[in-house]
Design a protein around this motif. Structure first.
Motif, mmCIF file in Angstrom:
data_model
loop_
_atom_site.group_PDB
_atom_site.id
_atom_site.type_symbol
_atom_site.label_atom_id
_atom_site.label_comp_id
_atom_site.label_asym_id
_atom_site.label_seq_id
_atom_site.Cartn_x
_atom_site.Cartn_y
_atom_site.Cartn_z
ATOM 1 N N PRO A 44 -8.331 103.986 -9.492
ATOM 2 C CA PRO A 44 -9.675 103.883 -8.932
ATOM 3 C C PRO A 44 -10.608 103.036 -9.794
ATOM 4 O O PRO A 44 -11.473 102.335 -9.263
ATOM 5 C CB PRO A 44 -10.152 105.339 -8.870
ATOM 6 N N THR A 45 -10.415 103.087 -11.116
ATOM 7 C CA THR A 45 -11.303 102.324 -11.992
ATOM 8 C C THR A 45 -11.168 100.819 -11.745
ATOM 9 O O THR A 45 -12.141 100.078 -11.871
ATOM 10 C CB THR A 45 -11.034 102.665 -13.476
ATOM 11 N N ALA A 46 -9.971 100.353 -11.374
ATOM 12 C CA ALA A 46 -9.790 98.931 -11.047
ATOM 13 C C ALA A 46 -10.576 98.572 -9.795
ATOM 14 O O ALA A 46 -11.227 97.524 -9.721
ATOM 15 C CB ALA A 46 -8.307 98.620 -10.853
ATOM 16 N N LEU A 47 -10.508 99.465 -8.817
ATOM 17 C CA LEU A 47 -11.227 99.213 -7.565
ATOM 18 C C LEU A 47 -12.735 99.236 -7.789
ATOM 19 O O LEU A 47 -13.480 98.434 -7.216
ATOM 20 C CB LEU A 47 -10.816 100.261 -6.527
ATOM 21 N N ARG A 48 -13.185 100.137 -8.659
ATOM 22 C CA ARG A 48 -14.618 100.198 -8.957
ATOM 23 C C ARG A 48 -15.080 98.937 -9.678
ATOM 24 O O ARG A 48 -16.194 98.465 -9.459
ATOM 25 C CB ARG A 48 -14.937 101.455 -9.767
ATOM 26 N N ALA A 49 -14.226 98.387 -10.543
ATOM 27 C CA ALA A 49 -14.585 97.143 -11.229
ATOM 28 C C ALA A 49 -14.728 95.997 -10.233
ATOM 29 O O ALA A 49 -15.656 95.178 -10.341
ATOM 30 C CB ALA A 49 -13.517 96.808 -12.273
ATOM 31 N N ILE A 50 -13.826 95.941 -9.258
ATOM 32 C CA ILE A 50 -13.909 94.904 -8.229
ATOM 33 C C ILE A 50 -15.168 95.097 -7.395
ATOM 34 O O ILE A 50 -15.898 94.138 -7.104
ATOM 35 C CB ILE A 50 -12.653 94.943 -7.333
ATOM 36 N N ARG A 51 -15.440 96.333 -7.037
ATOM 37 C CA ARG A 51 -16.634 96.632 -6.225
ATOM 38 C C ARG A 51 -17.912 96.291 -6.983
ATOM 39 O O ARG A 51 -18.874 95.773 -6.396
ATOM 40 C CB ARG A 51 -16.621 98.113 -5.834
ATOM 41 N N LYS B 135 -6.032 91.066 -15.056
ATOM 42 C CA LYS B 135 -7.023 92.126 -14.868
ATOM 43 C C LYS B 135 -7.559 92.059 -13.435
ATOM 44 O O LYS B 135 -7.502 91.007 -12.787
ATOM 45 C CB LYS B 135 -8.188 91.957 -15.851
ATOM 46 N N PRO B 136 -8.124 93.161 -12.936
ATOM 47 C CA PRO B 136 -8.672 93.129 -11.572
ATOM 48 C C PRO B 136 -9.881 92.207 -11.426
ATOM 49 O O PRO B 136 -10.166 91.731 -10.337
ATOM 50 C CB PRO B 136 -9.051 94.592 -11.300
ATOM 51 N N VAL B 137 -10.592 91.972 -12.521
ATOM 52 C CA VAL B 137 -11.704 91.014 -12.509
ATOM 53 C C VAL B 137 -11.552 90.105 -13.727
ATOM 54 O O VAL B 137 -10.976 90.495 -14.742
ATOM 55 C CB VAL B 137 -13.085 91.714 -12.541
ATOM 56 N N GLY B 138 -12.027 88.862 -13.604
ATOM 57 C CA GLY B 138 -12.025 87.965 -14.750
ATOM 58 C C GLY B 138 -10.771 87.150 -14.939
ATOM 59 O O GLY B 138 -10.687 86.368 -15.884
ATOM 60 N N THR B 139 -9.753 87.332 -14.076
ATOM 61 C CA THR B 139 -8.540 86.503 -14.208
ATOM 62 C C THR B 139 -8.119 85.916 -12.861
ATOM 63 O O THR B 139 -7.044 86.227 -12.365
ATOM 64 C CB THR B 139 -7.372 87.308 -14.818
ATOM 65 N N PRO B 140 -8.891 85.028 -12.256
ATOM 66 C CA PRO B 140 -10.153 84.490 -12.763
ATOM 67 C C PRO B 140 -11.392 85.182 -12.202
ATOM 68 O O PRO B 140 -12.480 84.991 -12.719
ATOM 69 C CB PRO B 140 -10.108 83.049 -12.257
ATOM 70 N N ASP B 141 -11.228 85.982 -11.129
ATOM 71 C CA ASP B 141 -12.398 86.568 -10.492
ATOM 72 C C ASP B 141 -12.016 87.888 -9.841
ATOM 73 O O ASP B 141 -10.884 88.368 -9.976
ATOM 74 C CB ASP B 141 -13.006 85.593 -9.454
ATOM 75 N N ALA B 142 -12.966 88.463 -9.097
ATOM 76 C CA ALA B 142 -12.738 89.761 -8.469
ATOM 77 C C ALA B 142 -11.886 89.671 -7.210
ATOM 78 O O ALA B 142 -11.707 90.669 -6.511
ATOM 79 C CB ALA B 142 -14.086 90.420 -8.145
ATOM 80 N N GLY B 143 -11.312 88.504 -6.931
ATOM 81 C CA GLY B 143 -10.432 88.339 -5.780
ATOM 82 C C GLY B 143 -8.965 88.248 -6.148
ATOM 83 O O GLY B 143 -8.117 88.035 -5.283
ATOM 84 N N THR B 144 -8.636 88.435 -7.443
ATOM 85 C CA THR B 144 -7.252 88.200 -7.868
ATOM 86 C C THR B 144 -6.265 89.165 -7.223
ATOM 87 O O THR B 144 -5.131 88.795 -6.895
ATOM 88 C CB THR B 144 -7.133 88.242 -9.412
#
Length: 636
Positions: free
Chosen positions: A340-347, A314-323
Motif C-alpha cells: 500500500p505504501t507504494a500506491l500511496r507514493a504514486i497517489r 521505485k514506484p516514483v522517481g524512476t523516472p516518474d509516478a507512471g513507471t
C-alpha cells in the motif's frame, strides 16, 4: 456468502489432510509418504513427513522437461540502469545448474547455510535456486543492510558462504555492498569461508585474496568445463530457507520455512488466490530480501510456470509516478502485487492519475496489496483509475502466504473496503480478548489462528524452538498469536486494525490507531498518514496524527490540521481525544514500506530508542523529532 469459496473452505475444514494431499498433486515428488501430517512432530506438528522433493526441480527443471523450456521465466526490468532482459526457463536452468556446481565445488552440501546479499538482479534469483538445487538452506539479507545486522545473521545461521554483489543502485546513487560485507565479516564470530561477488559495471569491488571469488568468472569457467549440478532430493520437512524478520535488534529471529509444505501452499495460492495460469506474467513489486519477494517474486510464480518480473526501481522517481503502469503495459502483466505504501507514493505524486491515462492497461486483471493496512481511500483511488479489482490481503513473514484474501481463482467475493476479506483454507481465524475468550462480531481483539498452522507457514525459529513457543504459541494455548488486532464482522470478513502494540488505551478506552488512520486519510489533502499513541499524564495515552500531503496542495496547513481533527471527532467521537495533527514531509519506513510507528512513539514520549536496522532513510527521524519539538514549543 454461500458459494464456491464456502464450499472449498468447508471441504478443507472437514478433511484438512485430504485437502492438502490433493493440493500436493501440483508438485513433483521423489517419494510420497503415507501420512500428510504428523501431529506429534516438533513444535506443533509437521506436514508431509516422509515425503521427498526438491524446490529447484519444481520451479525450473520440470517445466523444461514438460516442453516449456522456451517460455519466459524471468523478465528483468531495471529503470535505474536502463537494462531489460528476458530469460527462458531453459536459460535459467543452465545458469542455476552451473552456479550450483560452483557452490558444490566450494563445499556446499545438503543442509548447509548460504547467505545471499544482493540487489534486484536475475543473479540473485539464480543464487536462491542454486542453493535450493543442492538441498542447502539460503538466508537472503536485504542488499545494503547494515554491517552489524548482516554479521548477526551470518553468525546466527552459521553460513558457510556469502553470495553478494559489488553494489546496488538507488535513484541518483550507487550503494557499495562490498565494504558493508567486509565490515560484517570483521564483526563475525564465525566468518564464512568464501564470498562469491557479482561485479556490476556501475562499481567494481575490491576483492580479498583467498576469500573472495568473482562470481561471473567462476560460472564462466564452470560452463567451459561443462560442469553442472543435479537436483538433490531432500525431505519435505527439511528447511528451505531462513528469513530474519525486519526490525530485529539484538539476537535475530530467523523464520524457518520447510521445503514441501512451502511449495504446496504457494502453488495452490497462485491459482486459487491470484487466479494465475501457466505462461501468464505475474509481478510482485517487492524485493527478494522480504518474504513477499521469496514467495511471489521467486517461488510462487515459477512453481506455477508463470513469468515473473524482477523490477529494479521505485514506484516514483524512476523516472516518474507512471513507471508501474509502463511495466504493466510493456510486459503484459496480468496481476500486480505491491505494498500500500507504494500506491500511496504514486497517489501523492499523481493524485489525478494523469500517468495512468498514458498506458494501455486493458490486459491487466487485478492489483493485490499487502504489507501494511490498505486504507480505503487509497483503494478507492486505485479502483477509480485502474478499473480493476483492488484487493487487500493479509499475511505475515511468519505465514509466507495469505491468511485472509479475496480468492480470485475460486470466487471473487464482494469487496469491503478496509477488509482483506475472509480466511483462506488452512486458517481458522478467531478474535480473542486478553483472557482468551472469543469476542462478539465487530469487537476489537487479538487475532489468532487455531493450530496447526497450514503448509507453508513457519515451523519454528532457527535454533530457537523455546523462543518460538514463547513469542507465538504460549499466550493463547492452541492458537498462533498473530500480534495483530482487529475484528470479524457478521459476514466473516476480517478487519485488521493495527498491531496489538499500536492499540492505545485512552482514559480506559481501547482505540485502534488504524481506525483513526482510515478517517484521517479521507481528507482530500492527505496522501498518507500515521497515528500513534503518546503518553499523557491524565488519560494514559492520547493519539497524535502525522500527515503527508498530496503534491500541489495549497490549502493553509492550520486549516487542514483543524479539519482532520474535526473529521476524527465526527467519525469516532470525543472518546478518541484526537487533538493533534502534525504535517510532515514524509514518514519513516522500513525498506519494505512499513511505517515505523513504534520508533515514532518512543521519540514522542522522550524514551530511549535505537535506529531501526531496516529504516529506509534515517534522516526522516530527525525531521519527525524537529516537528514534535516545534509543536511542543508552540504549546509552552
Amino acid at each position: 456468502m454461500a458459494g464456491e469459496y464456502q464450499t472449498v473452505y468447508a471441504d478443507w475444514k472437514r478433511a484438512p489432510e485430504a485437502f492438502w494431499r490433493t493440493a500436493a498433486g501440483a508438485i513433483d515428488w521423489y517419494r510420497i509418504g503415507e501420512a500428510v501430517f504428523d501431529a506429534d512432530a516438533d513444535v506443533y506438528g509437521r506436514w508431509f513427513p516422509g515425503w521427498e522433493t526438491n524446490t529447484c526441480h519444481n520451479c525450473i527443471d520440470r517445466h523444461v522437461e514438460a516442453g516449456n523450456g522456451d517460455r519466459t521465466a524471468i523478465i528483468y526490468d531495471s529503470p535505474v540502469t536502463g537494462t531489460k532482459r528476458r530469460i527462458t526457463y531453459r536459460e535459467a536452468q543452465g545458469e542455476i545448474a552451473t552456479l550450483a556446481a560452483v557452490l558444490r565445488a566450494k563445499g556446499v552440501e545438503k543442509g548447509d547455510r548460504v547467505i545471499i546479499y544482493m540487489p534486484m538482479i536475475p543473479e540473485a534469483v539464480f543464487a536462491m535456486l542454486a542453493v535450493a538445487r543442492l538441498g542447502a538452506i539460503h538466508s537472503v539479507v536485504f542488499g545494503g543492510f547494515a554491517a552489524q545486522e548482516l554479521a548477526t545473521r551470518i553468525d546466527d545461521c552459521g553460513a558457510r558462504i556469502v553470495i553478494s554483489a559489488s553494489c546496488g543502485i538507488e535513484p541518483g546513487r550507487v550503494v557499495a555492498y562490498k565494504p558493508l560485507l567486509d565490515h560484517a565479516i570483521e564483526l563475525c564470530a564465525h566468518p564464512p569461508q568464501t564470498c562469491l561477488i557479482f561485479q556490476r559495471p556501475q562499481l567494481a569491488a575490491e576483492m580479498v585474496d583467498g576469500r573472495d571469488i568473482d562470481l561471473a568468472s567462476a560460472v564462466a569457467a564452470a560452463k567451459a568445463r561443462r560442469e553442472t549440478a543435479a537436483c538433490v532430493a531432500v525431505a519435505a520437512t527439511d528447511p528451505a530457507y531462513i528469513l530474519y524478520t525486519s526490525g530485529t535488534t539484538g539476537q535475530p529471529k530467523g523464520v524457518v520455512r520447510d521445503t514441501g509444505g512451502h511449495m504446496v501452499a504457494l502453488a495452490w495460492s497462485m491459482r486459487a488466490i491470484y487466479g494465475m495460469e501457466a505462461g501468464e506474467v505475474f509481478w510482485s513489486a517487492s524485493d527478494i530480501g522480504w518474504v513477499v519477494g521469496h514467495s511471489y517474486i521467486v517461488y510462487g510464480p515459477l512453481l506455477a510456470g508463470c513469468t515473473t518480473v524482477i523490477f529494479e526501481g521505485k514506484p516514483v522517481g524512476t523516472p516518474d509516478a507512471g513507471t508501474f503502469w509502463r511495466v504493466i503495459q510493456e510486459h503484459d502483466v496480468k496481476v500486480l502485487f505491491t505494498a500500500p505504501t507504494a500506491l500511496r507514493a504514486i497517489r501523492r505524486d499523481d493524485p489525478e492519475g494523469a500517468h495512468v491515462a498514458r498506458y494501455d492497461l486493458s490486459q491487466f486483471r487485478g492489483l493485490y496489496l499487502a504489507g501494511e493496512r490498505a486504507d480505503p481511500e487509497t483503494i478507492k483511488w486505485a479502483e477509480r483509475l485502474l478499473h480493476v479489482p483492488v484487493i487487500d490481503h493479509w499475511w505475515q513473514t511468519e505465514t509466507g502466504w495469505a491468511i485472509a484474501a479475496n480468492p480470485a481463482g475460486i470466487e471473487r467475493l464482494p469487496i469491503k473496503h478496509g477488509s482483506p476479506t475472509v480466511p483462506m483454507p488452512g486458517y481458522e481465524v478467531t478474535v480473542l480478548d486478553h483472557e482468551g475468550h472469543a469476542v462478539a462480531p465487530g469487537t476489537l481483539g487479538n487475532i489468532v489462528v487455531r493450530l496447526p498452522l497450514p503448509p507453508g507457514c513457519l515451523v519454528t525459529f532457527w535454533n530457537a524452538d523455546a523462543r518460538f513457543r514463547t513469542a507465538c504459541l504460549e499466550e493463547f494455548p492452541g492458537y498462533y498469536k498473530t500480534a495483530d488486532a482487529g475484528t470479524i464482522d457478521e459476514d466473516g470478513y476480517l478487519f485488521i486494525m493495527a498491531r496489538t502494540d499500536d492499540i492505545i488505551n485512552c482514559a480506559g478506552h481501547r482505540l485502534s490507531t488504524g481506525g483513526m488512520e482510515e478517517v484521517v486519510a479521507r481528507h482530500p489533502a492527505v496522501a498518507e498518514c500515521a497515528v500513534i499513541g503518546i503518553h499523557d499524564t491524565l488519560k494514559g495515552q492520547v493519539p497524535c496524527g502525522f500527515l503527508v500531503l498530496k503534491a500541489g496542495v495549497t490549502q493553509d496547513l492550520s486549516v487542514i490540521r483543524r479539519e482532520v481533527i474535526e473529521l476524527v471527532r465526527e467519525e469516532i467521537g470525543p472518546v478518541a481525544a484526537f487533538k493533534s495533527a502534525l504535517v510532515v514531509e514524509r514518514l519513516p519506513k522500513t525498506r519494505s514500506g512499513k511505517i515505523l510507528r513504534g520508533t515514532m512513539q518512543k521519540i514522542a514520549d522522550g524514551l530511549p530508542w535505537k535506529m531501526p536496522a531496516t529504516i529506509d532513510d534515517p534522516a526522516i527521524l530527525d525531521e519527525i523529532t524537529a516537528v514534535l519539538h516545534a509543536e511542543e514549543a508552540h504549546h509552552k
